[in-house]
Design an enzyme around this catalytic site. Structure first.
Site, PDB file in Angstrom:
ATOM      1  N   ASP A  12       0.684  -1.675  -0.164  1.00  0.00           N
ATOM      2  CA  ASP A  12       0.098   0.156  -0.395  1.00  0.00           C
ATOM      3  C   ASP A  12       0.667   1.258  -0.125  1.00  0.00           C
ATOM      4  O   ASP A  12       1.327   1.634   0.720  1.00  0.00           O
ATOM      5  CB  ASP A  12      -0.901   0.028   1.195  1.00  0.00           C
ATOM      6  CG  ASP A  12      -0.327  -0.089   2.602  1.00  0.00           C
ATOM      7  OD1 ASP A  12       1.350  -0.913   2.932  1.00  0.00           O
ATOM      8  OD2 ASP A  12      -1.179   0.310   3.424  1.00  0.00           O
ATOM      9  N   HIS A 246       9.317  -0.337   9.591  1.00  0.00           N
ATOM     10  CA  HIS A 246       7.514  -1.511   9.422  1.00  0.00           C
ATOM     11  C   HIS A 246       7.936  -2.602   7.966  1.00  0.00           C
ATOM     12  O   HIS A 246       9.161  -3.603   8.276  1.00  0.00           O
ATOM     13  CB  HIS A 246       6.660  -0.665   9.677  1.00  0.00           C
ATOM     14  CG  HIS A 246       6.601   0.029  10.980  1.00  0.00           C
ATOM     15  ND1 HIS A 246       6.344  -0.990  12.282  1.00  0.00           N
ATOM     16  CD2 HIS A 246       6.460   1.420  10.840  1.00  0.00           C
ATOM     17  CE1 HIS A 246       5.933  -0.240  13.035  1.00  0.00           C
ATOM     18  NE2 HIS A 246       5.764   1.979  12.415  1.00  0.00           N
TER      19      HIS A 246
END
Length: 318
Positions: A12, A246
């Protein structure tokens, strides 16, 4: 003929996804054979455009990009990022920075690509760094994919630490809890790289200054984009000293599982009430000898950060 393993990213494409893509392009042991797009940091069409532009900037316009599902499994309408997410990643998902031109290509359907991939390839490394919607849809359409895919490493979840969008839930899982629950209960071998470890790896401004000093457009873009992200962390988490990595850590743990120490577990996702989106051990499978998921709880942060910076500079041509 290349002996590199085949890698598929499911992004994303916001800031940390862009860093994960850069890390992958700088990893010599894998060949990036496709990028599937999702929603979360941005909507799915922005993810497509960002990914195409980044691939062109880094000199890899040949990598195909596939448009994934644009909404959670139980949603009636396409996902649009909320205001808080737009502040973190910028209105365009890349901190308000733009990589330059974009590749002019009509993205093909992600599910068609994934189905053909699991039918025709062995030992593909698949790393989702957004919601697990595309993967859940693949399992539903092609149940044999559970046996055909090797262990899927995904960025998401939180087992021993609080969430980052609610007290219980991490953003990627919270954006589609039904999809994450379906994947974790499917029997597919997974590796969860969640907030338990991603908050242990921090990138500081001295690293981005190094990218800027390389003097290339890609280095300047990457530094400007990441400095925006670090600035958000400096305001929201001033004690961290930089931004969490992340999504790059998920890619790294997929390529080199020895970077993380894992707890074998069978997980489910809470779907109701105030704990909706929480990843938790499934009480119905707690005593099962077979554990489907490896939950990363420790990380060799120093080794990962060194490799991350080396691979980013390789992708930048240094």
């Amino acid at each position: 003929m290349s002996c590199a393993k085949k890698l598929v990213l499911d992004l994303d494409t916001g800031i940390d996804d862009a860093l994960a893509l850069t890390y992958a392009l700088g990893s010599p042991e894998v060949e990036l054979v496709g990028v599937v797009t999702s929603y979360g940091n941005v909507d799915v069409d922005t993810a497509v455009g960002n990914t195409l532009a980044l691939l062109e900037l880094f000199g890899h316009p040949e990598v195909p990009v596939y448009r994934g599902i644009d909404r959670p499994l139980v949603s009636d309408g396409p996902f649009s990022p909320p205001a808080g997410v737009r502040r973190i990643h910028g209105e365009n998902g890349l901190g308000g920075c733009w990589p330059g031109g974009r590749c002019h290509a009509a993205p093909r359907d992600a599910l068609d690509f994934l189905v053909s991939l699991v039918e025709g390839e062995d030992d593909v490394i698949y790393v989702p760094t957004g919601p697990l919607t595309n993967l859940a849809a693949l399992i539903e359409r092609a149940p044999a994919s559970v046996g055909a895919l090797s262990r899927v490493t995904f960025m998401g979840g939180a087992l021993t630490v609080p969430g980052n969008v609610t007290a219980c839930a991490e953003a990627n899982v919270r954006n589609d809890p039904e999809a994450a629950d379906a994947v974790l209960r499917s029997g597919l071998p997974t590796r969860m790289v969640g907030l338990d470890v991603t908050h242990q790896v921090v990138l500081a401004r001295d690293r981005t200054a190094r990218w800027r000093s390389l003097g290339c457009p890609a280095g300047r873009f990457l530094a400007d984009m990441t400095d925006h992200y670090i600035g958000i962390y400096e305001r929201n988490n001033p004690g961290m000293g930089g931004c969490a990595l992340h999504d790059p850590l998920a890619v790294a743990a997929a390529l080199d599982p020895s970077l993380v120490g894992c707890l074998p577990a069978n997980l489910r996702v809470d779907l109701e009430g105030v704990t909706r989106g929480r990843t938790v051990c499934d009480p119905k499978r707690l005593r099962d000898a077979e554990k489907d998921c490896e939950v990363a709880l420790t990380v060799d942060a120093a080794r990962f950060l060194g490799e991350f910076c080396d691979r980013v500079e390789r992708a930048l041509g240094s």
